[in-house]
Scaffold this active site. Sequence first.
Site, PDB file in Angstrom:
ATOM      1  N   THR A 103       0.903  -1.154   0.000  1.00  0.00           N
ATOM      2  CA  THR A 103       0.000   0.000   0.000  1.00  0.00           C
ATOM      3  C   THR A 103       0.939   1.201   0.000  1.00  0.00           C
ATOM      4  O   THR A 103       2.016   1.144   0.608  1.00  0.00           O
ATOM      5  CB  THR A 103      -0.919   0.056   1.239  1.00  0.00           C
ATOM      6  OG1 THR A 103      -0.107   0.119   2.405  1.00  0.00           O
ATOM      7  CG2 THR A 103      -1.815  -1.179   1.330  1.00  0.00           C
ATOM      8  N   HIS A 104       0.571   2.256  -0.695  1.00  0.00           N
ATOM      9  CA  HIS A 104       1.454   3.428  -0.863  1.00  0.00           C
ATOM     10  C   HIS A 104       2.793   3.032  -1.494  1.00  0.00           C
ATOM     11  O   HIS A 104       3.800   3.709  -1.294  1.00  0.00           O
ATOM     12  CB  HIS A 104       1.735   4.138   0.475  1.00  0.00           C
ATOM     13  CG  HIS A 104       0.533   4.332   1.330  1.00  0.00           C
ATOM     14  ND1 HIS A 104      -0.226   5.483   1.314  1.00  0.00           N
ATOM     15  CD2 HIS A 104      -0.070   3.503   2.223  1.00  0.00           C
ATOM     16  CE1 HIS A 104      -1.231   5.357   2.166  1.00  0.00           C
ATOM     17  NE2 HIS A 104      -1.163   4.155   2.729  1.00  0.00           N
ATOM     18  N   SER A 138      18.729  -0.664 -26.071  1.00  0.00           N
ATOM     19  CA  SER A 138      19.125   0.736 -26.193  1.00  0.00           C
ATOM     20  C   SER A 138      20.211   0.834 -27.254  1.00  0.00           C
ATOM     21  O   SER A 138      21.057  -0.059 -27.367  1.00  0.00           O
ATOM     22  CB  SER A 138      19.661   1.233 -24.849  1.00  0.00           C
ATOM     23  OG  SER A 138      20.521   2.340 -25.052  1.00  0.00           O
ATOM     24  N   LYS A 147      21.019  -2.629 -21.657  1.00  0.00           N
ATOM     25  CA  LYS A 147      19.611  -2.298 -21.427  1.00  0.00           C
ATOM     26  C   LYS A 147      18.640  -3.276 -22.089  1.00  0.00           C
ATOM     27  O   LYS A 147      18.824  -3.702 -23.210  1.00  0.00           O
ATOM     28  CB  LYS A 147      19.296  -0.891 -21.966  1.00  0.00           C
ATOM     29  CG  LYS A 147      19.898   0.245 -21.163  1.00  0.00           C
ATOM     30  CD  LYS A 147      19.361   0.365 -19.751  1.00  0.00           C
ATOM     31  CE  LYS A 147      17.948   0.904 -19.689  1.00  0.00           C
ATOM     32  NZ  LYS A 147      17.868   2.335 -19.954  1.00  0.00           N
ATOM     33  N   GLU A 171       5.427   0.470 -21.269  1.00  0.00           N
ATOM     34  CA  GLU A 171       5.355   1.933 -21.182  1.00  0.00           C
ATOM     35  C   GLU A 171       4.336   2.499 -22.167  1.00  0.00           C
ATOM     36  O   GLU A 171       3.582   3.422 -21.855  1.00  0.00           O
ATOM     37  CB  GLU A 171       6.731   2.540 -21.448  1.00  0.00           C
ATOM     38  CG  GLU A 171       7.739   2.188 -20.364  1.00  0.00           C
ATOM     39  CD  GLU A 171       9.148   2.544 -20.788  1.00  0.00           C
ATOM     40  OE1 GLU A 171       9.631   3.607 -20.395  1.00  0.00           O
ATOM     41  OE2 GLU A 171       9.772   1.752 -21.530  1.00  0.00           O
ATOM     42  N   TYR A 213     -30.122  15.249 -36.210  1.00  0.00           N
ATOM     43  CA  TYR A 213     -28.750  15.205 -36.706  1.00  0.00           C
ATOM     44  C   TYR A 213     -28.167  16.603 -36.888  1.00  0.00           C
ATOM     45  O   TYR A 213     -28.847  17.524 -37.331  1.00  0.00           O
ATOM     46  CB  TYR A 213     -28.714  14.465 -38.060  1.00  0.00           C
ATOM     47  CG  TYR A 213     -27.319  14.423 -38.661  1.00  0.00           C
ATOM     48  CD1 TYR A 213     -26.411  13.427 -38.302  1.00  0.00           C
ATOM     49  CD2 TYR A 213     -26.889  15.395 -39.570  1.00  0.00           C
ATOM     50  CE1 TYR A 213     -25.133  13.398 -38.838  1.00  0.00           C
ATOM     51  CE2 TYR A 213     -25.612  15.373 -40.115  1.00  0.00           C
ATOM     52  CZ  TYR A 213     -24.739  14.366 -39.742  1.00  0.00           C
ATOM     53  OH  TYR A 213     -23.479  14.345 -40.267  1.00  0.00           O
ATOM     54  N   LYS A 229     -16.284   9.863 -35.626  1.00  0.00           N
ATOM     55  CA  LYS A 229     -15.642   8.629 -36.089  1.00  0.00           C
ATOM     56  C   LYS A 229     -14.149   8.521 -35.821  1.00  0.00           C
ATOM     57  O   LYS A 229     -13.672   7.503 -35.322  1.00  0.00           O
ATOM     58  CB  LYS A 229     -15.918   8.441 -37.582  1.00  0.00           C
ATOM     59  CG  LYS A 229     -17.346   8.016 -37.848  1.00  0.00           C
ATOM     60  CD  LYS A 229     -17.689   8.150 -39.306  1.00  0.00           C
ATOM     61  CE  LYS A 229     -19.118   8.627 -39.508  1.00  0.00           C
ATOM     62  NZ  LYS A 229     -19.420   9.949 -38.927  1.00  0.00           N
TER      63      LYS A 229
HETATM   64  N1  ARG Z   1     -20.717  12.047 -43.469  1.00  0.00           N
HETATM   65  C1  ARG Z   1     -21.837  12.273 -42.609  1.00  0.00           C
HETATM   66  C2  ARG Z   1     -21.446  11.873 -41.177  1.00  0.00           C
HETATM   67  O1  ARG Z   1     -20.473  11.215 -41.014  1.00  0.00           O
HETATM   68  C3  ARG Z   1     -23.009  11.468 -43.057  1.00  0.00           C
HETATM   69  C4  ARG Z   1     -24.333  12.064 -42.735  1.00  0.00           C
HETATM   70  C5  ARG Z   1     -24.563  13.300 -43.481  1.00  0.00           C
HETATM   71  N2  ARG Z   1     -25.884  13.764 -43.279  1.00  0.00           N
HETATM   72  C6  ARG Z   1     -26.233  14.997 -43.612  1.00  0.00           C
HETATM   73  N3  ARG Z   1     -27.449  15.345 -43.368  1.00  0.00           N
HETATM   74  N4  ARG Z   1     -25.376  15.847 -44.105  1.00  0.00           N
HETATM   75  O2  ARG Z   1     -22.103  12.233 -40.234  1.00  0.00           O
END
Ligand code: ARG
Length: 463
Positions: A160-161, A282, A288, A295, A322, A330
Site C-alpha cells: 500500500t502506498h 538501447s 539495457k 510503457e 442530426y 468517427k
Molecule cells: N458524413 C456524414 C457523417 O459522417 C453522413 C451524414 C450526413 N448527413 C447529412 N445530413 N449531411 O455524419
Amino acid sequence: MTDTTSNKMWGGRFAAGPDAIMEAINASIGFDKRMAAQDIAGSRAHAAMLAATGILSDKDAKDIREGLLTILSEIEEGRFTFSAALEDIHMNVESRLKELIGDAAGRLHTGRSRNDQVATDFKLWVRDQLDAAESGLLALIDALLGQAEAGADWVMPGFTHLQTAQPVTWGHHMMAYVEMFGRDLGRMRDARARMNESPLGAAALAGTSFPIDREMTAEALGFDRPAANSLDAVSDRDFALEFLGAASICAMHLSRFAEELVIWSSAQFRFVTLSDRFSTGSSIMPQKKNPDAAELIRAKVARIFGANTALMMVMKGLPLAYSKDMQEDKEQVFDAADNLMLALAAMEGMVRDMTANRTALAGAAGAGFSTATDLADWLVRVAGLPFRDAHHVTGSLVALAEKQGCDLPDLTLDQMKSAHADITDDVFGVLGVENSVNSRMSYGGTAPEQVRRQIARWKEILS
Ligand code: ARG
C-alpha cells in the site's frame, strides 16, 4: 481543387460547386471509408426490404444488391477510387453503383437518409469493436489465469502506498487483474446488449411515408429490434460513448498493470523478466532491456480517454436531431479502438511470455516487517489484547528490530517479552511469510487455497 459543378447527389438546388476549403472541411471519406463493409451490408439489407415490401421491383433490388457486392470487392481489393467531392462513403458507394447499374441505383435511397445510414454503419462498426474487445479481454484473462495457476502459492510483498504492507501470493496479485478485466468484459457486453437496436428506417429524422419493414432490416443486420424513436435513432451516439467509456476504464486498468511491470522488471525489483519478444534494447547502453511495450500501454489511456472526452464535447448541447458536428465522432472512436485492441494484444503477449522470479519475490516478501500485522493479530488471538494495544506493542517491536538491524523473526524471545510479558515461543510460528499468507483464509483473501478457489470460479465462468 474547387469543383465547379454542383454535387451530383444533392446538387439540384445548387448552381455552383463548393469552395475547396468547404470540400476539405466537409468531406469525411478520408476516414469513413473504414465503414465501407458496414455501409454495403446496410444498403443490401435496405434494398432487400424495399423489394419485399413492394417499394422496389425485384429486378432493381437484384441489380442493386449485386452491384453493391461488386463495389465491396473493388474496395477490398484496393481497386476503388474514393472521391472527396462525393463527401463520404455513402455517396461514394451510391455514385459508383450508378456507374455500374445505371438509374436503378437512384432508387436505393428510397425511404432512408444518410442520417439513419451513417448511424447504422457506425453502430455496426462499433459493435464489431465491442466484440473484438471481448475477445481481446478473454485472451488476456486466460493469460493471467495461467500465471495465477503457476504461482498460486508463491509469496511476494503486497503494497500500500508502494510501501511493503503484508505478504501476498503471486496468484492473488494476478487474480486482482482478472477481476478488473472481468469487469471490463462485463461493461463491453452490457454496452453491446444496450446498443443493439437498428436506426435504419428512421430516415432523415421523422421516419418515412413508404411502407418499409424496419423489423426486417434490423434482423438482417443482426440487431435485436428497430430503435423506437426516429429522432433519437439518428442523433444518438451513446453507443460510441459507452464503448469509449468502457475502453477508457479498460485502458486505465491496462496502464496500472503496465506500471507494475515497469517497476517489477527493473534491476531494483527483479520480480519479473519480460521476454525478448516484448522488450527493446538501447542504441547506446548495451546492457539495457527496456519494457517499451509496457510503457506504451501505460500511455495509451491518454488518447483513449481523450477520445471519450472529445466525443462528449462534440455531443454536448447538440439539439435534436442530426447535426454535422456528429461527423466528428468517427476518427476519435477509430483511433481509440485501434489502440485499445493493440494494447490488449500486447499485454496478453507480455503476460504469457513473462517469467516471475520466484526467489526475488520470496526474498522481498519478508522485508519491511511485512508480518507485523500477523504479530499484532497473534497478540489479539492468543494473548487476548485489544487490537489497538496489540498494534502498539508490535510497533515497539518493529522499532526494536529496526534499531538492531534485523527482521521481526530474528528478535529473541526475551526481546519479545520485553514488549509484552505474555508473548511465548509460539509467536515465531506466525512471523514467517508462508504462514502469513496461508492464514489469510477469509473469502477473497490471499491464502493459496482461496486463490485456487477463485481460479476455478473464473475457469467455470469462462467455460
Ligand atoms: N458524413 C456524414 C457523417 O459522417 C453522413 C451524414 C450526413 N448527413 C447529412 N445530413 N449531411 O455524419
